[in-house]
Scaffold this motif. Structure first.
Motif, PDB file in Angstrom:
ATOM      1  N   ARG A  93     -43.183 -27.457   5.936  1.00 16.78           N
ATOM      2  CA  ARG A  93     -44.345 -26.716   5.354  1.00 16.78           C
ATOM      3  C   ARG A  93     -43.661 -27.018   3.727  1.00 16.78           C
ATOM      4  O   ARG A  93     -44.878 -27.801   2.912  1.00 16.78           O
ATOM      5  N   ARG A  97     -46.934 -30.004   1.591  1.00 18.12           N
ATOM      6  CA  ARG A  97     -47.399 -29.447   0.914  1.00 18.12           C
ATOM      7  C   ARG A  97     -47.090 -30.643  -0.798  1.00 18.12           C
ATOM      8  O   ARG A  97     -47.771 -30.976  -1.577  1.00 18.12           O
ATOM      9  N   LEU A 122     -52.476 -26.373   4.831  1.00 19.20           N
ATOM     10  CA  LEU A 122     -52.111 -27.034   4.047  1.00 19.20           C
ATOM     11  C   LEU A 122     -52.822 -28.500   3.618  1.00 19.20           C
ATOM     12  O   LEU A 122     -52.152 -29.242   2.100  1.00 19.20           O
ATOM     13  N   HIS A 341     -38.787 -27.853  -1.319  1.00 16.74           N
ATOM     14  CA  HIS A 341     -40.086 -27.915  -1.210  1.00 16.74           C
ATOM     15  C   HIS A 341     -39.673 -28.300  -2.960  1.00 16.74           C
ATOM     16  O   HIS A 341     -39.898 -29.974  -3.525  1.00 16.74           O
TER      17      HIS A 341
END
Length: 382
Positions: A93, A97, A122, A341
């Motif tokens: 993820r 992203r 996403l 992230h």
């Protein structure tokens, strides 16, 4: 060093080594055999000189490009890598992203730890590609393809250099498995990596999200031996392309005759790759193959470099030598292991800044102006 202070991929790699469990970092960082190919993939870029244009008048730079007809913000993208949630609880993820936020292609691995459908949610403006290993069970293969098509993945990447697992000695010594099997050695290393350990202990169980929930923990070598089809051949690739019926890339090619055969079979792009030095040691560095690959394909299919790029000048060199795009996994995996992230985003921003700067320095206003005359193979010495 803090993430904000990182100036290059190697800085982020150092943060990843500090935060991640040794088993995890070595899986990202290691290669097969003596790791000769692993190191040469990156080192081979230093064999090329860049012949920058003087007084080129480059006051603006356009880094946008196309990959399989899709407009992208940069001519580089995130190649597929398995089991990302083992590196950080945010897993695939975080990578998807960060790529989407920057208008970059993201490629999801069959062996991802987040499902096809969750990653598709996403997507923003840039496309997503789906990577497939070939299972012995064709029903499972078709199920994967149907799910990827239904979720809107724009292209298929068929990985063909993985009939068996390469001899990855770091993984064997560390007892690497997905999901992890935590013996005394793993627990001892976990105590030295508290941030990673907290993520692991408080997050959902890590598994191959696109497979059955009862898939057991085992070494990657054992998993591949049980599940993947080493006998897969060109006739099987034809069947697969027929089932997919859409844009397709073949990944794991180092021979020009195989590249030509791939085009004749129906693939739209060829990824020159040796699986990041993780399969057959002493395979050639992908960047060294680009001129002959470009000549053999002669524009009949797109050419993609996969493996070894760590700097903006590496990406620039590959494009000048004939690649339409550059894929990489280790750089973003270092970012993911370092800070989730935020780490992936920092890594992508570093490469974007370097690439833009280097285009100005070499005298190219756009990606289309990167041509072979800007690169010279350095003469061998000694």
């Amino acid at each position: 060093m803090k993430l904000a202070d990182c100036q290059n991929v190697n800085d982020i790699r150092a943060l990843a080594a500090r935060r991640a469990h040794k088993m995890v970092f070595d899986y990202i960082d290691g290669g097969a055999g003596d790791e000769q190919t692993l190191h040469e993939n990156t080192g081979a870029f230093a064999h090329y000189d860049l012949l920058f244009r003087a007084l080129a008048g480059v006051d603006t730079v356009e880094t946008g490009s196309h990959i399989l007809g899709h407009r992208v913000a940069q001519p580089f993208f995130c190649s597929p890598a398995a089991g990302n949630r083992l590196f950080h609880t945010q897993g695939e993820r975080a990578v998807a992203r960060a790529a989407a936020e920057r208008g970059l292609v993201y490629c999801l691995s069959t062996l991802s730890s987040v499902s096809i459908e969750d990653i598709a949610a996403l997507r923003k403006t840039a496309p997503q590609f789906f990577q497939l290993y070939v299972w012995k069970d064709r029903v499972l293969v078709k199920e994967m393809l149907d799910r990827a098509k239904a979720a809107g993945f724009a292209a298929l990447i068929l990985t063909v250099d993985f009939p068996v697992t390469g001899k990855r000695e770091r993984d064997v010594r560390n007892g690497f498995a997905i999901p992890p099997k935590l013996g005394l050695k793993q627990v001892f290393e976990a105590l030295k990596s508290p941030a990673w350990s907290l993520d692991y202990l408080t997050g959902p169980a890590i598994r191959y999200a696109n497979l059955s929930a009862d898939t057991p923990a085992m070494s990657l070598a054992d998993f591949v031996a049980q599940q993947l089809h080493a006998g897969f051949a060109w006739k099987d690739a034809e069947w697969l392309l027929g089932e997919w019926n859409g844009p397709a890339i073949i990944k794991g090619v180092v021979r020009t005759d195989d590249a030509v055969k791939a085009v004749e079979t129906g693939f739209d792009a060829v990824m020159v790759s040796n699986h990041g030095g993780r399969q057959l040691d002493r395979s050639p560095a992908p960047v060294s193959l680009l001129p002959e690959m470009a000549a053999a394909l002669d524009g009949r299919a797109e050419l993609i470099l996969d493996g070894g790029a760590r700097r903006g000048v590496d990406i620039l060199t590959a494009l000048a030598l004939g690649a339409q795009a550059v894929g990489f996994a280790r750089p973003y995996l270092y970012g993911l292991a370092a800070a989730g992230h935020k780490g992936v985003a920092r890594m992508l921003d570093i490469l974007t800044d370097e690439f833009r700067r280097d285009m100005t320095l070499i005298g190219a206003r756009s990606v289309s102006e990167l041509e072979p005359g800007l690169v010279r193979r350095r003469p061998e010495t000694g």
